[in-house]
Design a protein around this motif. Sequence first.
Motif, PDB file in Angstrom:
ATOM      1  N   ARG A  36      -6.179   6.544  32.009  1.00 38.51           N
ATOM      2  CA  ARG A  36      -7.044   6.714  30.846  1.00 38.51           C
ATOM      3  C   ARG A  36      -7.134   5.451  29.992  1.00 38.51           C
ATOM      4  NH1 ARG A  36      -7.320  12.520  29.824  1.00 38.51           N
ATOM      5  NH2 ARG A  36      -6.111  13.582  31.433  1.00 38.51           N
ATOM      6  N   TYR A  37      -6.306   4.460  30.310  1.00 39.30           N
ATOM      7  CA  TYR A  37      -6.215   3.267  29.466  1.00 39.30           C
ATOM      8  C   TYR A  37      -7.273   2.230  29.840  1.00 39.30           C
ATOM      9  CZ  TYR A  37      -4.389  -0.961  27.274  1.00 39.30           C
ATOM     10  OH  TYR A  37      -4.258  -2.102  26.536  1.00 39.30           O
ATOM     11  N   LEU A  38      -7.927   1.689  28.822  1.00 42.19           N
ATOM     12  CA  LEU A  38      -8.838   0.563  28.983  1.00 42.19           C
ATOM     13  C   LEU A  38      -8.455  -0.481  27.940  1.00 42.19           C
ATOM     14  CD1 LEU A  38     -12.192   2.536  29.358  1.00 42.19           C
ATOM     15  CD2 LEU A  38     -11.145   1.114  31.136  1.00 42.19           C
ATOM     16  N   ALA A  39      -8.283  -1.726  28.378  1.00 41.68           N
ATOM     17  CA  ALA A  39      -7.795  -2.780  27.484  1.00 41.68           C
ATOM     18  C   ALA A  39      -8.851  -3.163  26.453  1.00 41.68           C
ATOM     19  CB  ALA A  39      -7.392  -4.001  28.310  1.00 41.68           C
ATOM     20  N   ASN A  40      -8.394  -3.818  25.382  1.00 41.62           N
ATOM     21  CA  ASN A  40      -9.311  -4.252  24.324  1.00 41.62           C
ATOM     22  C   ASN A  40     -10.418  -5.138  24.846  1.00 41.62           C
ATOM     23  OD1 ASN A  40      -7.670  -2.874  22.576  1.00 41.62           O
ATOM     24  ND2 ASN A  40      -6.932  -4.680  21.457  1.00 41.62           N
ATOM     25  N   ASP A  41     -10.083  -6.023  25.820  1.00 45.51           N
ATOM     26  CA  ASP A  41     -11.107  -6.957  26.289  1.00 45.51           C
ATOM     27  C   ASP A  41     -12.217  -6.250  27.075  1.00 45.51           C
ATOM     28  OD1 ASP A  41      -9.607  -6.410  28.537  1.00 45.51           O
ATOM     29  OD2 ASP A  41      -9.141  -8.504  29.006  1.00 45.51           O
ATOM     30  N   TYR A  42     -11.923  -5.065  27.659  1.00 45.86           N
ATOM     31  CA  TYR A  42     -12.989  -4.286  28.288  1.00 45.86           C
ATOM     32  C   TYR A  42     -14.015  -3.880  27.238  1.00 45.86           C
ATOM     33  CZ  TYR A  42     -15.540  -0.183  29.813  1.00 45.86           C
ATOM     34  OH  TYR A  42     -16.559   0.707  30.060  1.00 45.86           O
ATOM     35  N   PHE A  43     -13.534  -3.317  26.131  1.00 47.78           N
ATOM     36  CA  PHE A  43     -14.458  -2.868  25.090  1.00 47.78           C
ATOM     37  C   PHE A  43     -15.167  -4.039  24.416  1.00 47.78           C
ATOM     38  CE2 PHE A  43     -11.445   0.688  25.429  1.00 47.78           C
ATOM     39  CZ  PHE A  43     -12.331   1.740  25.545  1.00 47.78           C
ATOM     40  N   GLU A  44     -14.457  -5.162  24.279  1.00 44.93           N
ATOM     41  CA  GLU A  44     -15.084  -6.357  23.710  1.00 44.93           C
ATOM     42  C   GLU A  44     -16.260  -6.797  24.576  1.00 44.93           C
ATOM     43  OE1 GLU A  44     -13.826 -10.892  22.312  1.00 44.93           O
ATOM     44  OE2 GLU A  44     -12.672  -9.836  23.855  1.00 44.93           O
ATOM     45  N   ARG A  45     -16.053  -6.795  25.895  1.00 47.60           N
ATOM     46  CA  ARG A  45     -17.113  -7.209  26.814  1.00 47.60           C
ATOM     47  C   ARG A  45     -18.289  -6.232  26.777  1.00 47.60           C
ATOM     48  NH1 ARG A  45     -20.057 -11.126  28.746  1.00 47.60           N
ATOM     49  NH2 ARG A  45     -20.723 -10.843  30.916  1.00 47.60           N
ATOM     50  N   VAL A  46     -18.003  -4.933  26.726  1.00 47.56           N
ATOM     51  CA  VAL A  46     -19.069  -3.935  26.627  1.00 47.56           C
ATOM     52  C   VAL A  46     -19.879  -4.161  25.360  1.00 47.56           C
ATOM     53  CG1 VAL A  46     -19.578  -1.487  26.306  1.00 47.56           C
ATOM     54  CG2 VAL A  46     -17.892  -2.177  27.999  1.00 47.56           C
ATOM     55  N   LEU A  47     -19.187  -4.349  24.241  1.00 45.02           N
ATOM     56  CA  LEU A  47     -19.888  -4.528  22.973  1.00 45.02           C
ATOM     57  C   LEU A  47     -20.727  -5.793  22.985  1.00 45.02           C
ATOM     58  CD1 LEU A  47     -20.441  -3.535  20.142  1.00 45.02           C
ATOM     59  CD2 LEU A  47     -18.308  -4.614  19.382  1.00 45.02           C
ATOM     60  N   GLU A  48     -20.209  -6.875  23.570  1.00 43.45           N
ATOM     61  CA  GLU A  48     -20.991  -8.111  23.669  1.00 43.45           C
ATOM     62  C   GLU A  48     -22.258  -7.873  24.482  1.00 43.45           C
ATOM     63  OE1 GLU A  48     -17.361 -11.420  23.432  1.00 43.45           O
ATOM     64  OE2 GLU A  48     -18.134 -10.746  25.383  1.00 43.45           O
ATOM     65  N   ASN A  49     -22.144  -7.139  25.590  1.00 39.76           N
ATOM     66  CA  ASN A  49     -23.312  -6.842  26.408  1.00 39.76           C
ATOM     67  C   ASN A  49     -24.292  -5.936  25.685  1.00 39.76           C
ATOM     68  OD1 ASN A  49     -23.377  -7.816  29.400  1.00 39.76           O
ATOM     69  ND2 ASN A  49     -21.223  -7.402  28.986  1.00 39.76           N
ATOM     70  N   VAL A  50     -23.777  -4.991  24.929  1.00 44.05           N
ATOM     71  CA  VAL A  50     -24.654  -4.117  24.142  1.00 44.05           C
ATOM     72  C   VAL A  50     -25.449  -4.946  23.131  1.00 44.05           C
ATOM     73  CG1 VAL A  50     -24.645  -2.367  22.326  1.00 44.05           C
ATOM     74  CG2 VAL A  50     -23.368  -1.970  24.435  1.00 44.05           C
ATOM     75  N   LEU A 104       2.650   3.863  29.609  1.00 47.41           N
ATOM     76  CA  LEU A 104       1.607   3.407  30.520  1.00 47.41           C
ATOM     77  C   LEU A 104       2.075   3.351  31.970  1.00 47.41           C
ATOM     78  CD1 LEU A 104      -0.269   0.637  28.491  1.00 47.41           C
ATOM     79  CD2 LEU A 104      -1.074   2.921  29.121  1.00 47.41           C
ATOM     80  N   SER A 105       3.366   3.648  32.211  1.00 45.95           N
ATOM     81  CA  SER A 105       3.816   3.755  33.597  1.00 45.95           C
ATOM     82  C   SER A 105       3.472   5.123  34.184  1.00 45.95           C
ATOM     83  CB  SER A 105       5.328   3.526  33.684  1.00 45.95           C
ATOM     84  OG  SER A 105       6.047   4.556  33.009  1.00 45.95           O
ATOM     85  N   HIS A 106       3.149   6.072  33.321  1.00 44.16           N
ATOM     86  CA  HIS A 106       2.769   7.406  33.779  1.00 44.16           C
ATOM     87  C   HIS A 106       1.363   7.326  34.378  1.00 44.16           C
ATOM     88  CE1 HIS A 106       1.643  11.643  33.767  1.00 44.16           C
ATOM     89  NE2 HIS A 106       2.913  11.953  33.531  1.00 44.16           N
ATOM     90  N   PRO A 107       1.160   7.756  35.605  1.00 46.42           N
ATOM     91  CA  PRO A 107      -0.139   7.550  36.269  1.00 46.42           C
ATOM     92  C   PRO A 107      -1.313   8.205  35.543  1.00 46.42           C
ATOM     93  CG  PRO A 107       1.284   9.041  37.535  1.00 46.42           C
ATOM     94  CD  PRO A 107       2.133   8.410  36.487  1.00 46.42           C
ATOM     95  N   ASP A 108      -1.098   9.368  34.931  1.00 43.68           N
ATOM     96  CA  ASP A 108      -2.187  10.045  34.239  1.00 43.68           C
ATOM     97  C   ASP A 108      -2.595   9.282  32.986  1.00 43.68           C
ATOM     98  OD1 ASP A 108      -4.014  12.284  33.836  1.00 43.68           O
ATOM     99  OD2 ASP A 108      -2.734  12.780  32.126  1.00 43.68           O
ATOM    100  N   ASP A 151      -1.860   8.723  22.345  1.00 38.36           N
ATOM    101  CA  ASP A 151      -0.926   9.238  23.347  1.00 38.36           C
ATOM    102  C   ASP A 151      -0.822   8.363  24.585  1.00 38.36           C
ATOM    103  OD1 ASP A 151      -3.595   9.970  23.920  1.00 38.36           O
ATOM    104  OD2 ASP A 151      -2.918  11.531  25.300  1.00 38.36           O
ATOM    105  N   ILE A 152      -1.900   7.655  24.955  1.00 40.23           N
ATOM    106  CA  ILE A 152      -1.838   6.898  26.203  1.00 40.23           C
ATOM    107  C   ILE A 152      -0.944   5.668  26.098  1.00 40.23           C
ATOM    108  CG2 ILE A 152      -4.091   7.693  27.026  1.00 40.23           C
ATOM    109  CD1 ILE A 152      -5.254   5.015  26.233  1.00 40.23           C
ATOM    110  N   LEU A 153      -0.584   5.260  24.882  1.00 39.15           N
ATOM    111  CA  LEU A 153       0.295   4.100  24.723  1.00 39.15           C
ATOM    112  C   LEU A 153       1.767   4.478  24.783  1.00 39.15           C
ATOM    113  CD1 LEU A 153      -1.511   2.102  21.877  1.00 39.15           C
ATOM    114  CD2 LEU A 153      -1.684   1.795  24.351  1.00 39.15           C
ATOM    115  N   THR A 154       2.058   5.776  24.854  1.00 35.41           N
ATOM    116  CA  THR A 154       3.465   6.207  24.859  1.00 35.41           C
ATOM    117  C   THR A 154       4.176   5.855  26.158  1.00 35.41           C
ATOM    118  OG1 THR A 154       2.844   8.418  25.643  1.00 35.41           O
ATOM    119  CG2 THR A 154       2.987   8.082  23.250  1.00 35.41           C
TER     120      THR A 154
END
Length: 241
Positions: free
Chosen positions: A115-129, A107-111, A102-105
């Motif tokens: 809630r959106y986090l880009a792929n590179d955020y999760f990539e960086r988290v996983l690398e740190n994990v 992304l100009s909607h503030p709510d 739903d959040i991709l429908t």
Amino acid sequence: MLAFGAGETSLDELLAKGWRTRRLPLIRHDNESEAALNSKIVKSYAGQRIVFVAEQDQFYYDLPKLQDVMQSKFYAADKTRDNGLVYTKEHFNIAIHVRRGDILTDLSHPDLKARYLANDYFERVLENVLDGVSVARPVHIYFFSQGTPDDFKEFWHFANLHWCMDMSAYKSFEHLVHADLLITSKSSFSYKPALLSHGIKVCPPNFWHPYPSTQEWIVADSSGSFDSARLKALLQYRGNS
């Protein structure tokens, strides 16, 4: 109150067996009188076959206060005792939830944007994990989201990565709960399993619910970085190997 997921008894099936529905009024998290009213309504049907239907968008801010109660009820249920998990106990199992849908429908909607986090955020988290996970067991990664692997090419280089986009919501939720380490999104779909989980949780900043102030909850910064040494120390303390 009953909730339904894939493979569970449906509401229609319960109604056919003589169950009845009763709607509950809105409960705002900071309004004690509304909570008391709902409690009174529920107790008035004690012993009856009732499915209580809550208003949409119920919000309770301080969910960590309910963590012990939620865990005790969750693990007391027969259907939540590690049934049908694809995990192997010989592995250290990492679950990562990347909220999309739903959040991709819009992304100009503030709510939705919040809630959106880009792929590179999760990539960086996983690398740190992975940098902080020093265990004897092989590490396996289970990726829960919507879409296809082509939408997440940033993760193709990770070893032992399992795509779980076709798993039902019910089974996905159960797997998030039982992971050795869970990487959450800004989403109740992974925050609630995190509250139920006995594993380690790595979570995004600036979430609207608070995180418990216990050692197994690690909060990353907006870039996905966190103190990997803390994770290593926590694994040693917990005796993970």
